[in-house]
Design a protein around this motif. Structure first.
Motif, mmCIF file in Angstrom:
data_model
loop_
_atom_site.group_PDB
_atom_site.id
_atom_site.type_symbol
_atom_site.label_atom_id
_atom_site.label_comp_id
_atom_site.label_asym_id
_atom_site.label_seq_id
_atom_site.Cartn_x
_atom_site.Cartn_y
_atom_site.Cartn_z
ATOM 1 N N MET A 283 9.512 12.144 -57.798
ATOM 2 C CA MET A 283 8.223 11.506 -57.270
ATOM 3 C C MET A 283 8.189 10.231 -57.174
ATOM 4 S SD MET A 283 6.462 12.568 -54.601
ATOM 5 C CE MET A 283 4.702 12.076 -53.729
ATOM 6 N N SER A 284 8.061 9.755 -58.506
ATOM 7 C CA SER A 284 7.668 8.398 -58.966
ATOM 8 C C SER A 284 8.854 7.377 -58.257
ATOM 9 C CB SER A 284 7.574 8.354 -60.462
ATOM 10 O OG SER A 284 6.696 9.162 -60.931
ATOM 11 N N MET A 285 10.026 7.618 -58.655
ATOM 12 C CA MET A 285 11.042 6.700 -58.376
ATOM 13 C C MET A 285 11.292 6.752 -57.024
ATOM 14 S SD MET A 285 11.270 5.205 -61.008
ATOM 15 C CE MET A 285 12.407 3.952 -60.194
ATOM 16 N N TRP A 286 11.057 7.708 -56.248
ATOM 17 C CA TRP A 286 11.168 7.860 -54.573
ATOM 18 C C TRP A 286 10.101 6.957 -54.075
ATOM 19 C CZ3 TRP A 286 14.956 10.422 -56.976
ATOM 20 C CH2 TRP A 286 16.025 10.862 -56.153
ATOM 21 N N CYS A 287 8.987 7.069 -54.503
ATOM 22 C CA CYS A 287 7.990 6.022 -54.306
ATOM 23 C C CYS A 287 8.225 4.726 -54.284
ATOM 24 C CB CYS A 287 6.588 6.761 -54.555
ATOM 25 S SG CYS A 287 6.154 8.205 -54.095
ATOM 26 N N MET A 288 8.604 4.489 -55.826
ATOM 27 C CA MET A 288 8.805 3.130 -56.055
ATOM 28 C C MET A 288 9.913 2.498 -55.058
ATOM 29 S SD MET A 288 6.973 1.658 -58.770
ATOM 30 C CE MET A 288 7.980 0.589 -59.307
ATOM 31 N N PHE A 289 11.007 3.136 -54.817
ATOM 32 C CA PHE A 289 12.119 2.696 -53.842
ATOM 33 C C PHE A 289 11.939 2.799 -52.497
ATOM 34 C CE2 PHE A 289 14.932 3.524 -57.671
ATOM 35 C CZ PHE A 289 15.207 2.522 -57.910
ATOM 36 N N GLY A 324 5.871 -2.741 -47.343
ATOM 37 C CA GLY A 324 7.481 -2.520 -47.401
ATOM 38 C C GLY A 324 8.513 -2.981 -48.499
ATOM 39 N N ASN A 325 8.220 -3.501 -49.398
ATOM 40 C CA ASN A 325 8.941 -3.898 -50.623
ATOM 41 C C ASN A 325 9.573 -2.759 -51.297
ATOM 42 O OD1 ASN A 325 9.309 -5.402 -53.750
ATOM 43 N ND2 ASN A 325 9.591 -6.770 -51.730
ATOM 44 N N VAL A 326 10.752 -3.019 -51.852
ATOM 45 C CA VAL A 326 11.306 -1.899 -52.712
ATOM 46 C C VAL A 326 11.406 -2.362 -54.184
ATOM 47 C CG1 VAL A 326 13.532 -0.636 -52.810
ATOM 48 C CG2 VAL A 326 12.624 -1.244 -50.564
ATOM 49 N N ALA A 327 11.229 -1.406 -54.978
ATOM 50 C CA ALA A 327 11.421 -1.645 -56.369
ATOM 51 C C ALA A 327 12.801 -2.556 -57.010
ATOM 52 C CB ALA A 327 10.906 -0.629 -57.345
ATOM 53 N N ARG A 328 12.594 -3.449 -57.836
ATOM 54 C CA ARG A 328 13.914 -3.926 -58.423
ATOM 55 C C ARG A 328 13.765 -3.752 -59.771
ATOM 56 N NH1 ARG A 328 14.414 -9.785 -56.353
ATOM 57 N NH2 ARG A 328 13.488 -8.749 -54.338
ATOM 58 N N ARG A 329 14.915 -3.331 -60.487
ATOM 59 C CA ARG A 329 14.926 -3.278 -62.009
ATOM 60 C C ARG A 329 14.885 -4.544 -62.584
ATOM 61 N NH1 ARG A 329 19.630 0.166 -65.475
ATOM 62 N NH2 ARG A 329 18.763 -0.337 -67.347
ATOM 63 N N ILE A 330 13.853 -4.877 -63.643
ATOM 64 C CA ILE A 330 13.938 -5.800 -64.683
ATOM 65 C C ILE A 330 14.933 -5.723 -65.531
ATOM 66 C CG2 ILE A 330 12.330 -7.213 -66.035
ATOM 67 C CD1 ILE A 330 11.702 -7.183 -62.970
ATOM 68 N N ASN A 331 15.598 -6.616 -65.911
ATOM 69 C CA ASN A 331 16.529 -6.968 -66.840
ATOM 70 C C ASN A 331 15.941 -7.182 -68.265
ATOM 71 O OD1 ASN A 331 19.035 -7.255 -68.462
ATOM 72 N ND2 ASN A 331 19.291 -9.449 -68.027
ATOM 73 N N TYR A 339 10.972 -1.260 -63.883
ATOM 74 C CA TYR A 339 10.901 -1.423 -62.595
ATOM 75 C C TYR A 339 9.641 -2.288 -61.850
ATOM 76 C CZ TYR A 339 14.844 2.042 -62.654
ATOM 77 O OH TYR A 339 16.008 2.488 -63.038
ATOM 78 N N LEU A 340 9.792 -3.129 -61.040
ATOM 79 C CA LEU A 340 8.640 -3.740 -60.410
ATOM 80 C C LEU A 340 8.786 -3.680 -58.975
ATOM 81 C CD1 LEU A 340 7.923 -6.985 -62.441
ATOM 82 C CD2 LEU A 340 6.111 -4.801 -62.184
ATOM 83 N N ARG A 341 7.582 -3.535 -58.308
ATOM 84 C CA ARG A 341 7.563 -3.448 -56.806
ATOM 85 C C ARG A 341 6.357 -4.327 -56.231
ATOM 86 N NH1 ARG A 341 7.210 1.559 -52.362
ATOM 87 N NH2 ARG A 341 6.727 0.316 -50.765
ATOM 88 N N LYS A 342 6.674 -5.282 -55.356
ATOM 89 C CA LYS A 342 5.389 -6.072 -54.999
ATOM 90 C C LYS A 342 4.590 -5.042 -53.777
ATOM 91 C CE LYS A 342 7.390 -10.546 -55.345
ATOM 92 N NZ LYS A 342 7.871 -11.755 -54.388
ATOM 93 N N LEU A 343 3.361 -4.985 -54.092
ATOM 94 C CA LEU A 343 2.515 -4.340 -53.099
ATOM 95 C C LEU A 343 1.445 -5.492 -52.344
ATOM 96 C CD1 LEU A 343 1.235 -1.290 -55.630
ATOM 97 C CD2 LEU A 343 3.278 -1.394 -53.859
ATOM 98 N N SER A 344 0.835 -4.911 -51.273
ATOM 99 C CA SER A 344 0.011 -5.698 -50.556
ATOM 100 C C SER A 344 -1.175 -5.867 -51.498
ATOM 101 C CB SER A 344 -0.390 -4.818 -49.229
ATOM 102 O OG SER A 344 -0.919 -3.768 -49.490
ATOM 103 N N GLY A 345 -2.027 -6.740 -51.066
ATOM 104 C CA GLY A 345 -3.393 -6.995 -51.718
ATOM 105 C C GLY A 345 -3.044 -7.753 -52.953
ATOM 106 N N ASN A 346 -1.912 -8.372 -53.157
ATOM 107 C CA ASN A 346 -1.632 -9.316 -54.503
ATOM 108 C C ASN A 346 -1.509 -8.265 -55.620
ATOM 109 O OD1 ASN A 346 -0.769 -11.681 -55.644
ATOM 110 N ND2 ASN A 346 -2.826 -12.076 -56.494
ATOM 111 N N ARG A 347 -0.828 -7.204 -55.402
ATOM 112 C CA ARG A 347 -0.804 -6.206 -56.550
ATOM 113 C C ARG A 347 0.553 -5.869 -56.864
ATOM 114 N NH1 ARG A 347 -2.914 -1.220 -54.606
ATOM 115 N NH2 ARG A 347 -1.936 -2.053 -52.543
ATOM 116 N N GLN A 348 0.876 -5.309 -57.994
ATOM 117 C CA GLN A 348 2.409 -4.662 -58.200
ATOM 118 C C GLN A 348 2.366 -3.322 -58.673
ATOM 119 O OE1 GLN A 348 4.970 -7.707 -60.024
ATOM 120 N NE2 GLN A 348 3.166 -8.759 -60.398
ATOM 121 N N ALA A 349 3.377 -2.601 -58.283
ATOM 122 C CA ALA A 349 3.252 -1.403 -58.979
ATOM 123 C C ALA A 349 4.748 -1.404 -60.084
ATOM 124 C CB ALA A 349 3.994 -0.302 -57.937
ATOM 125 N N LEU A 350 4.433 -1.151 -61.340
ATOM 126 C CA LEU A 350 5.145 -1.237 -62.458
ATOM 127 C C LEU A 350 5.718 0.408 -62.839
ATOM 128 C CD1 LEU A 350 6.429 -2.624 -65.188
ATOM 129 C CD2 LEU A 350 4.119 -1.982 -66.101
#
Length: 409
Positions: A283-289, A324-331, A339-350
């Motif tokens: 559920m977590s990663m399906w939502c992140m992607f 509508g951003n999609v998470a990308r893996r951080i090296n 993984y980080l995903r940009k969110l609306s409202g100047n937030r991020q999902a980690l």
């Protein structure tokens, strides 16, 4: 020793990636049909061919009254085995024993419950289960679906040529037919990702496209017979993030949350079931992607652990975020993945995932998130908020994923 890419090659690769992004961001007339990833219930994993109109009505009632519709699960996707052939005018018809009232009456009922109805067909003469497909009847079937009040078509690719150009052509024919049908219907392309649909599916009219073979109820493929576990599909999704966005999504296949190894097809090829830690990671990663969320468990007889995962409002909000951003893996070195995903409202999902079979202790600098001196981290599963100083420290259990909403001061 790591291979160092020469500067000229780096520039060339950067230009090619940028060109791919530009080409893929060209708007299509159908982008408005699924501005956020579709959410709902799909019949195949639990019920396979054992579907009928009474079951669909029961599922609609359950979703409408027990929190699922309110949480965003708006679709009921009827998968394969609803078909009853064609009538004397070659109109596709539902199985009269399974759907004696007809599809229009069923769609009307689903709509009356505040939900949407999806249906299934195939870009060949026969579907995967051997029922009537839509090849050479695209326009006629699209108009029939429109007359019934269908809102979404899952279009499979069994018994069709394994050629990318042919697949593009066949899907575009159905995409055009749906667009000209007189009703707005989203198209879900189910070609399993083998013919590079990320390069053509959107232009063919797809609102989303599958990126892998069918998911099985397992963490990862250990029997090597072609099954896809949770981790296998995450690995496939990781490099594809540039291809998805509002109106065009990477489809990571159904949620197996709550199947407990008791599903139908999902129990094949090593699908013996998952732990609820693993289901929560799915559920977590399906939502992140930003994947579509199609439940497939025994929704009429579910447990609270399943509901806790599927109805978590904050993880769903990440999936449905308007940006509508999609998470990308951080090296970052180590066993765990970040993984980080940009969110609306100047937030991020980690998201922090432990793919290994052992607990992992992790510490990383918050500078990988950004340049702020301090961040507020809201744990979406534990419902706790912290303000770590400079670094994040924690232990992840095997196959666990932690997800945070990150806010700057």
């Amino acid at each position: 020793m790591l291979y160092q890419v020469p500067k000229i090659q780096k520039r060339f690769l950067s230009i090619m990636v940028l060109l791919a992004i530009v080409l893929n961001t060209k708007a299509t007339p159908r982008d408005s049909l699924a501005p956020t990833p579709p959410m709902g219930f799909m019949t195949w994993n639990k019920y396979e061919e054992n579907i009928n109109e009474q079951l669909i009505r029961q599922i609609a009632d359950k979703m409408a009254t027990d929190g699922y519709a309110a949480a965003g699960y708006k679709y009921i996707f009827i998968d394969d085995a609803w078909q009853g052939g064609r009538d004397k005018r070659n109109n596709i018809i539902p199985d009269p024993k399974k759907f004696p009232s007809g599809m229009k009456a069923l769609a009307d009922y689903v709509h009356s419950r505040g939900l949407l109805l999806g249906i299934y067909s195939d870009a060949a003469q026969l579907t995967c289960a051997g029922y009537t497909g839509s090849y050479d009847f695209e326009e006629q079937d699209a108009k029939t679906f429109a007359e019934w009040g269908i809102d979404y078509l899952k279009y499979d690719y069994c018994h069709a040529p394994s050629d990318s150009a042919v697949a593009h052509k066949r899907y575009k024919e159905m995409g055009d037919a749906l667009q000209n049908s007189g009703r707005k219907m989203a198209l879900g392309i189910c070609e399993w990702g083998q013919l590079n649909p990320e390069k053509w599916a959107r232009q063919a009219g797809g609102s989303l496209w599958r990126i892998s073979y069918d998911v099985r109820d397992m963490w990862k493929d250990i029997v090597k017979q072609g099954g896809m576990g949770i981790l296998d599909i995450i690995n496939i999704a990781e490099p594809l993030y540039t291809y998805a966005g509002p109106g065009h999504w990477l489809d990571m296949d159904m949620l197996i949350v709550g199947l407990d190894g008791k599903g139908g097809p999902s129990s094949d090829l090593g699908g013996i079931g998952c732990s609820y830690t693993e289901y929560q990671t799915q559920m977590s990663m399906w939502c992140m992607f930003a994947s579509p969320l199609a439940m497939s468990h025994d929704i009429l007889n579910e447990n609270e652990a399943t509901r806790r995962i599927l109805l978590n409002k904050e993880i769903i909000a990440i999936n449905q975020d308007a940006l509508g951003n999609v998470a990308r893996r951080i090296n970052y070195p180590g066993t765990c993945r970040i993984y980080l995903r940009k969110l609306s409202g100047n937030r991020q999902a980690l998201a922090i995932m432990n793919p290994s079979d052992k607990p992992q202790r992790l510490q990383f600098p918050l500078s990988i998130i950004g340049k702020e001196a301090q961040y507020t981290l809201k744990d979406v599963w534990e419902n706790t908020t912290t303000r770590p100083q400079k670094t994040w420290k924690g232990t992840l259990q095997p196959h666990e994923t932690k997800v945070f909403i990150v806010k700057a001061p």
